[in-house]
Design an enzyme around this catalytic site. Structure first.
Site, PDB file in Angstrom:
ATOM      1  N   SER A   1     -28.201  13.479  37.541  1.00 28.20           N
ATOM      2  CA  SER A   1     -27.913  13.538  36.102  1.00 28.20           C
ATOM      3  C   SER A   1     -26.408  13.683  35.884  1.00 28.20           C
ATOM      4  CB  SER A   1     -28.637  14.727  35.473  1.00 28.20           C
ATOM      5  OG  SER A   1     -30.018  14.618  35.684  1.00 28.20           O
TER       6      SER A   1
ATOM      7  N   LYS B   1     -26.138  26.749  33.140  1.00 24.91           N
ATOM      8  CA  LYS B   1     -25.273  25.616  32.777  1.00 24.91           C
ATOM      9  C   LYS B   1     -25.517  25.266  31.303  1.00 24.91           C
ATOM     10  CE  LYS B   1     -27.137  23.549  36.816  1.00 24.91           C
ATOM     11  NZ  LYS B   1     -27.879  22.408  37.322  1.00 24.91           N
TER      12      LYS B   1
ATOM     13  N   ARG C   1     -32.849  14.384  48.080  1.00 30.19           N
ATOM     14  CA  ARG C   1     -32.064  13.143  48.179  1.00 30.19           C
ATOM     15  C   ARG C   1     -31.360  13.035  49.522  1.00 30.19           C
ATOM     16  NH1 ARG C   1     -29.004  14.362  42.743  1.00 30.19           N
ATOM     17  NH2 ARG C   1     -29.034  16.286  43.910  1.00 30.19           N
TER      18      ARG C   1
ATOM     19  N   HIS D   1     -35.735  10.696  39.025  1.00 29.39           N
ATOM     20  CA  HIS D   1     -36.753  11.672  38.610  1.00 29.39           C
ATOM     21  C   HIS D   1     -38.073  10.962  38.292  1.00 29.39           C
ATOM     22  CE1 HIS D   1     -33.126  14.133  36.962  1.00 29.39           C
ATOM     23  NE2 HIS D   1     -33.561  14.755  38.056  1.00 29.39           N
TER      24      HIS D   1
END
Ligand code: PNS
Length: 162
Positions: free
Chosen positions: A128, A41, A90, A17
């Site tokens: 993460s 979440k 990614r 990040h």
């Protein structure tokens, strides 16, 4: 003034990040990192804790601000006078979700465009969730996050740094 928003959960912020923040801070006059507060979440860190960890990591970038937001991303972007949303890509697996999100956002707010930066190859594997998974089982996460974030994650899991 060209303003962009870089939104995410950042639970917690990773070096991947920070790489995106560093690179996009050079593309815009001002970059606002938006920490989502109302995710479905349940996060490991509160929104304020996530904001604090990012602020610590981006001190060297004078045109970067960090804020938490609730509700729709495009509303946050408009409120921030941003014309662009930055997202990191990614791998191909990110693509479908990112395409759907950027197209939905563009229908709701045609004045806001999403810009994708491909992640630095060094961090292409990083997320993460991976950071939390490795830490939870006692693995070393110091190659994935800043020292402050590593200490905070270890605190959450009641693990002493090796
Ligand atoms: O780091 P993440 O969890 O991949 O980030 C996802 C985020 C925060 C960018 C996305 O969930 C979001 O924008 N949420 C706000 C609600 C919203 O605007 N949803 C419509 C987009 S389809």
């Amino acid at each position: 003034m060209r303003i962009a928003v870089y939104p995410g959960s950042f639970d917690p912020v990773t070096l991947g990040h920070i790489d995106i923040i560093s690179r996009s801070s050079r593309l815009f006059d001002k970059l606002i990192v938006g920490v989502l507060n109302n995710s479905s979440k349940i996060p490991l860190f509160s929104a304020q804790e996530r904001v604090n960890m990012i602020e610590d990591a981006v001190r060297e970038y004078p045109n970067v601000e960090v804020q938490s937001f609730d509700g729709l991303l495009v509303d946050f972007a408009r409120m921030s006078h941003a014309t662009a949303v930055v997202r990191g890509l990614r791998a191909v697996t990110d693509f479908e979700y990112e395409l759907q999100m950027s197209q939905t956002n563009h229908i709701i707010a045609p004045d806001i465009d999403t810009i994708f930066l491909t992640t630095n190859l060094n961090y292409a594997y990083l997320s993460s969730s991976v950071v939390k998974e490795v830490a939870r089982y006692g693995g070393d996460i110091s190659k994935f996050v800043t020292t402050l974030v590593r200490d905070k994650v270890l605190d959450k899991y009641n693990i002493t740094a090796k």
